[in-house]
Design an enzyme around this catalytic site. Structure first.
Site, PDB file in Angstrom:
ATOM      1  N   TRP A 186      32.636   4.588  24.226  1.00 53.77           N
ATOM      2  CA  TRP A 186      32.861   4.258  22.820  1.00 53.77           C
ATOM      3  C   TRP A 186      34.376   4.222  22.564  1.00 53.77           C
ATOM      4  O   TRP A 186      35.090   5.165  22.903  1.00 53.77           O
ATOM      5  CB  TRP A 186      32.224   5.272  21.860  1.00 53.77           C
ATOM      6  CG  TRP A 186      32.638   4.971  20.449  1.00 53.77           C
ATOM      7  CD1 TRP A 186      32.250   3.894  19.711  1.00 53.77           C
ATOM      8  CD2 TRP A 186      33.590   5.686  19.649  1.00 53.77           C
ATOM      9  NE1 TRP A 186      32.897   3.900  18.485  1.00 53.77           N
ATOM     10  CE2 TRP A 186      33.727   4.993  18.429  1.00 53.77           C
ATOM     11  CE3 TRP A 186      34.348   6.846  19.857  1.00 53.77           C
ATOM     12  CZ2 TRP A 186      34.580   5.420  17.411  1.00 53.77           C
ATOM     13  CZ3 TRP A 186      35.193   7.268  18.840  1.00 53.77           C
ATOM     14  CH2 TRP A 186      35.298   6.560  17.632  1.00 53.77           C
ATOM     15  N   GLU A 227      28.795   1.557  23.338  1.00 50.18           N
ATOM     16  CA  GLU A 227      28.336   1.967  22.001  1.00 50.18           C
ATOM     17  C   GLU A 227      29.010   1.136  20.911  1.00 50.18           C
ATOM     18  O   GLU A 227      30.224   1.121  20.772  1.00 50.18           O
ATOM     19  CB  GLU A 227      28.646   3.452  21.780  1.00 50.18           C
ATOM     20  CG  GLU A 227      28.152   3.972  20.422  1.00 50.18           C
ATOM     21  CD  GLU A 227      28.431   5.466  20.220  1.00 50.18           C
ATOM     22  OE1 GLU A 227      29.074   6.090  21.084  1.00 50.18           O
ATOM     23  OE2 GLU A 227      27.999   5.995  19.174  1.00 50.18           O
ATOM     24  N   LYS A 229      29.649  -0.176  16.842  1.00 50.52           N
ATOM     25  CA  LYS A 229      29.869   0.465  15.542  1.00 50.52           C
ATOM     26  C   LYS A 229      30.277  -0.586  14.518  1.00 50.52           C
ATOM     27  O   LYS A 229      30.954  -1.560  14.856  1.00 50.52           O
ATOM     28  CB  LYS A 229      30.966   1.521  15.703  1.00 50.52           C
ATOM     29  CG  LYS A 229      31.230   2.371  14.480  1.00 50.52           C
ATOM     30  CD  LYS A 229      32.037   3.613  14.852  1.00 50.52           C
ATOM     31  CE  LYS A 229      32.389   4.422  13.614  1.00 50.52           C
ATOM     32  NZ  LYS A 229      32.943   5.736  13.926  1.00 50.52           N
ATOM     33  N   ASP A 260      23.839   4.205  17.889  1.00 50.31           N
ATOM     34  CA  ASP A 260      24.081   5.427  17.123  1.00 50.31           C
ATOM     35  C   ASP A 260      23.483   5.217  15.724  1.00 50.31           C
ATOM     36  O   ASP A 260      23.764   4.194  15.080  1.00 50.31           O
ATOM     37  CB  ASP A 260      25.595   5.683  17.060  1.00 50.31           C
ATOM     38  CG  ASP A 260      25.956   6.972  16.333  1.00 50.31           C
ATOM     39  OD1 ASP A 260      25.477   7.172  15.205  1.00 50.31           O
ATOM     40  OD2 ASP A 260      26.740   7.759  16.885  1.00 50.31           O
ATOM     41  N   HIS A 263      25.818   3.992  12.851  1.00 50.62           N
ATOM     42  CA  HIS A 263      26.808   2.938  13.094  1.00 50.62           C
ATOM     43  C   HIS A 263      26.491   1.570  12.509  1.00 50.62           C
ATOM     44  O   HIS A 263      26.982   0.552  12.979  1.00 50.62           O
ATOM     45  CB  HIS A 263      27.062   2.798  14.596  1.00 50.62           C
ATOM     46  CG  HIS A 263      27.909   3.912  15.129  1.00 50.62           C
ATOM     47  ND1 HIS A 263      28.517   3.877  16.362  1.00 50.62           N
ATOM     48  CD2 HIS A 263      28.263   5.085  14.575  1.00 50.62           C
ATOM     49  CE1 HIS A 263      29.196   4.985  16.551  1.00 50.62           C
ATOM     50  NE2 HIS A 263      29.055   5.739  15.491  1.00 50.62           N
ATOM     51  N   HIS A 287      22.247   7.707  20.143  1.00 50.97           N
ATOM     52  CA  HIS A 287      22.988   8.807  19.535  1.00 50.97           C
ATOM     53  C   HIS A 287      22.242   9.159  18.271  1.00 50.97           C
ATOM     54  O   HIS A 287      22.396   8.501  17.238  1.00 50.97           O
ATOM     55  CB  HIS A 287      24.437   8.405  19.241  1.00 50.97           C
ATOM     56  CG  HIS A 287      25.340   8.644  20.399  1.00 50.97           C
ATOM     57  ND1 HIS A 287      26.702   8.519  20.337  1.00 50.97           N
ATOM     58  CD2 HIS A 287      25.044   9.054  21.653  1.00 50.97           C
ATOM     59  CE1 HIS A 287      27.212   8.822  21.521  1.00 50.97           C
ATOM     60  NE2 HIS A 287      26.235   9.136  22.326  1.00 50.97           N
ATOM     61  N   ASP A 295      28.787   7.038   8.116  1.00 48.50           N
ATOM     62  CA  ASP A 295      28.623   7.611   9.459  1.00 48.50           C
ATOM     63  C   ASP A 295      29.166   9.037   9.474  1.00 48.50           C
ATOM     64  O   ASP A 295      30.151   9.342  10.129  1.00 48.50           O
ATOM     65  CB  ASP A 295      29.364   6.720  10.471  1.00 48.50           C
ATOM     66  CG  ASP A 295      29.220   7.230  11.891  1.00 48.50           C
ATOM     67  OD1 ASP A 295      28.184   7.845  12.194  1.00 48.50           O
ATOM     68  OD2 ASP A 295      30.146   7.014  12.700  1.00 48.50           O
ATOM     69  N   ASP A 297      27.813  11.900  10.468  1.00 50.50           N
ATOM     70  CA  ASP A 297      27.423  12.793  11.561  1.00 50.50           C
ATOM     71  C   ASP A 297      26.925  14.148  11.088  1.00 50.50           C
ATOM     72  O   ASP A 297      27.267  15.182  11.654  1.00 50.50           O
ATOM     73  CB  ASP A 297      28.579  12.943  12.570  1.00 50.50           C
ATOM     74  CG  ASP A 297      28.821  11.661  13.348  1.00 50.50           C
ATOM     75  OD1 ASP A 297      27.909  11.240  14.074  1.00 50.50           O
ATOM     76  OD2 ASP A 297      29.913  11.073  13.207  1.00 50.50           O
ATOM     77  N   ASP A 327      24.384  13.159  18.545  1.00 47.43           N
ATOM     78  CA  ASP A 327      25.788  12.976  18.159  1.00 47.43           C
ATOM     79  C   ASP A 327      25.953  13.389  16.699  1.00 47.43           C
ATOM     80  O   ASP A 327      25.790  12.576  15.805  1.00 47.43           O
ATOM     81  CB  ASP A 327      26.206  11.511  18.368  1.00 47.43           C
ATOM     82  CG  ASP A 327      27.691  11.294  18.103  1.00 47.43           C
ATOM     83  OD1 ASP A 327      28.422  12.295  17.934  1.00 47.43           O
ATOM     84  OD2 ASP A 327      28.116  10.128  18.067  1.00 47.43           O
TER      85      ASP A 327
HETATM   86  C1  RNT Z   1      31.927   7.739  16.964  1.00 48.68           C
HETATM   87  C2  RNT Z   1      30.842   7.623  17.981  1.00 48.68           C
HETATM   88  C3  RNT Z   1      31.002   8.459  19.211  1.00 48.68           C
HETATM   89  C4  RNT Z   1      31.527   9.850  18.942  1.00 48.68           C
HETATM   90  C5  RNT Z   1      31.489  10.781  20.125  1.00 48.68           C
HETATM   91  C6  RNT Z   1      32.306  12.018  19.915  1.00 48.68           C
HETATM   92  O1  RNT Z   1      31.643   7.120  15.796  1.00 48.68           O
HETATM   93  O2  RNT Z   1      29.623   7.889  17.383  1.00 48.68           O
HETATM   94  O3  RNT Z   1      29.825   8.469  19.928  1.00 48.68           O
HETATM   95  O4  RNT Z   1      30.870  10.459  17.877  1.00 48.68           O
HETATM   96  O5  RNT Z   1      31.825  10.113  21.261  1.00 48.68           O
HETATM   97 ZN    ZN Z   2      27.933   8.076  18.689  1.00 48.50          ZN
END
Ligand code: RNT
Ligand code: ZN
Length: 419
Positions: A186, A227, A229, A260, A263, A287, A295, A297, A327
């Site tokens: 990523w 990955e 986004k 993810d 994302h 993720h 996003d 998290d 994640d």
């Molecule tokens: C960031 C991505 C990525 C990170 C990690 C720490 O938006 O989701 O995967 O969160 O690699």
């Molecule tokens: Zn991620």
């Protein structure tokens, strides 16, 4: 809850599911086969051990200052050992490149080697878990707006060398553990505002990846994933590695794609992408995360988005091509608690999906009995799946119900509060 109560509730639930034609033991076995890749970075707010006091960059942000974060590799290992005692099943640990064992010296990202991760590999073997890996492009003086897609050839070269190094480390992990190491790529490359050279940066990213991935590594040891986004903090207007970019890249190169949950557009989920993407790429990495309006998290909880995702995973019948990773990072609550809730909720969603009479629902569907399909889906929501989960925990010797809360409180009192 006593063992007796757990057993009784289980037997009762089992017969209710049997009436729907569902084999509960089979569902438990399938759940037990799900190895969740636990991300190391919830334990220390994504700081790592390269420069733990450095600033986070690349749009990644943690909020909160709850005491007790892991400050050393030993503390992180201790925390993960605690987490795995409180969740049933056998799981994996996903390390970022900045979590290497650098022996107190500064080792730059293009210089890291398998030897910096040997102590992790040995520890993982000792505690019986497998490792996954992530290259780290953020939080570094050379990672401004662009890394692999920079116009500056020196910057690109530096990050290509980082990526090469990471692939070799992941390969070595895979070799020593006898299970492919999932290596996630990523990068945060992008810009805050209207960017004109979109095609140019994307072309550079494609070239950088092509060059590094040309070094073939046996898939017995390494699975590379890319990955995508939509946007991040500081890259609101343009992200080079968008969904279209990486979907195209993964399809063209027959490689794995990482999805993810946070994302995409705020109202867009990843559940409905599974059945499309699986037709065109060999593997998917997830993720699992919880975006609250963006996003963000947040810690994963048992919500509709998560259940919708696990339903699609199970219904696809392709679990052997899906890597489930987590994640999230919340620095505002007990971090061990965050892990345990996130992992257990993911398992609970998976279990609910496994306890679905899918064949029956498909039968309704083919007969155009759409009211019946709706009625079953509604009734299933209130079926006693949690009795099955508690029984699974009990069988695995981990706390059922809220039993893990006091264990985490005790660990906080004895360990994390003293840090
Ligand atoms: C960031 C991505 C990525 C990170 C990690 C720490 O938006 O989701 O995967 O969160 O690699
Ligand atoms: Zn991620």
């Amino acid at each position: 809850m006593s063992t007796e109560q757990i057993k009784k509730a289980y037997e009762d639930a089992k017969s209710q599911y049997a009436a729907l034609g569902i084999d509960v033991e089979n569902a438990i076995n399938q759940l037990n086969n799900l190895s969740i890749s636990i991300h190391c970075w919830q334990s220390d707010d994504v700081s790592g051990f390269e420069n733990p006091d450095g600033e986070l960059s690349g749009g990644i942000q943690t909020t909160g200052n709850y005491p007790g974060k892991a400050r050393t590799i030993d503390e992180l290992k201790q925390d993960i050992e605690q987490v795995i005692k409180l969740v049933p099943g056998k799981h994996r640990l996903s390390l970022h490149a900045i979590y290497g064992d650098f022996g107190g010296k500064f080792v730059d990202r293009d210089q890291i080697e398998p030897k910096h991760f040997q102590s992790w590999i040995d520890w993982a073997k000792k505690v019986g878990i497998k490792l996954d890996f992530n290259s780290t492009f953020f939080s570094h003086p050379k990672s401004g707006n662009y890394t692999l897609s920079s116009f500056d050839p020196e910057i690109r070269e530096f990050w290509k060398n980082h990526l090469r190094a990471c692939r070799r480390i992941a390969e070595e992990m895979g070799r020593q553990q006898g299970s492919p190491c999932v290596h996630n790529i990523w990068i945060h490359d992008g810009e805050k505002d209207k960017t004109v050279s979109r095609y140019e940066h994307r072309k550079l990213l494609q070239e950088s990846l092509d060059e590094v991935l040309a070094e073939k590594i046996d898939s017995k040891y390494l699975v590379d994933c890319v990955e995508c986004k939509l946007f991040g903090i500081g890259s609101e207007s343009y992200v080079v590695g968008s969904h279209e970019f990486y979907l195209g890249y993964a399809v063209k190169n027959n490689m794995a794609l990482t999805l993810d949950a946070g994302h995409f557009h705020p109202t867009e989920g990843i559940a409905d992408k599974i059945s499309s993407v699986l037709l065109f790429v060999p593997e998917i990495t997830l993720h699992v995360s919880r975006p609250e309006r963006w996003d963000s998290d947040h810690v994963v909880i048992l919500d509709d988005a998560l259940l919708g995702l696990t339903q699609e995973l199970v219904r696809s019948g392709q679990m052997d091509r899906i890597n489930v990773g987590l994640d999230f990072f919340d620095a505002s609550i007990n971090r061990i608690g965050a892990y345990v809730v996130g992992i257990r909720s993911t398992q609970k969603a998976m279990l609910q999906a496994l306890l679905e009479p899918t064949a029956k629902l498909r039968e309704f569907e083919t007969q155009d009995k759409n009211f019946q399909r709706m009625a079953y889906l509604e009734e299933l929501k209130a079926m006693p799946w949690n009795a099955i989960y508690n029984y699974y925990c009990e069988k695995q010797g981990v706390p059922a119900g809220t039993g893990y809360v006091e264990k985490i409180e005790a660990y906080e009192k004895d360990v994390t509060s003293k840090r």
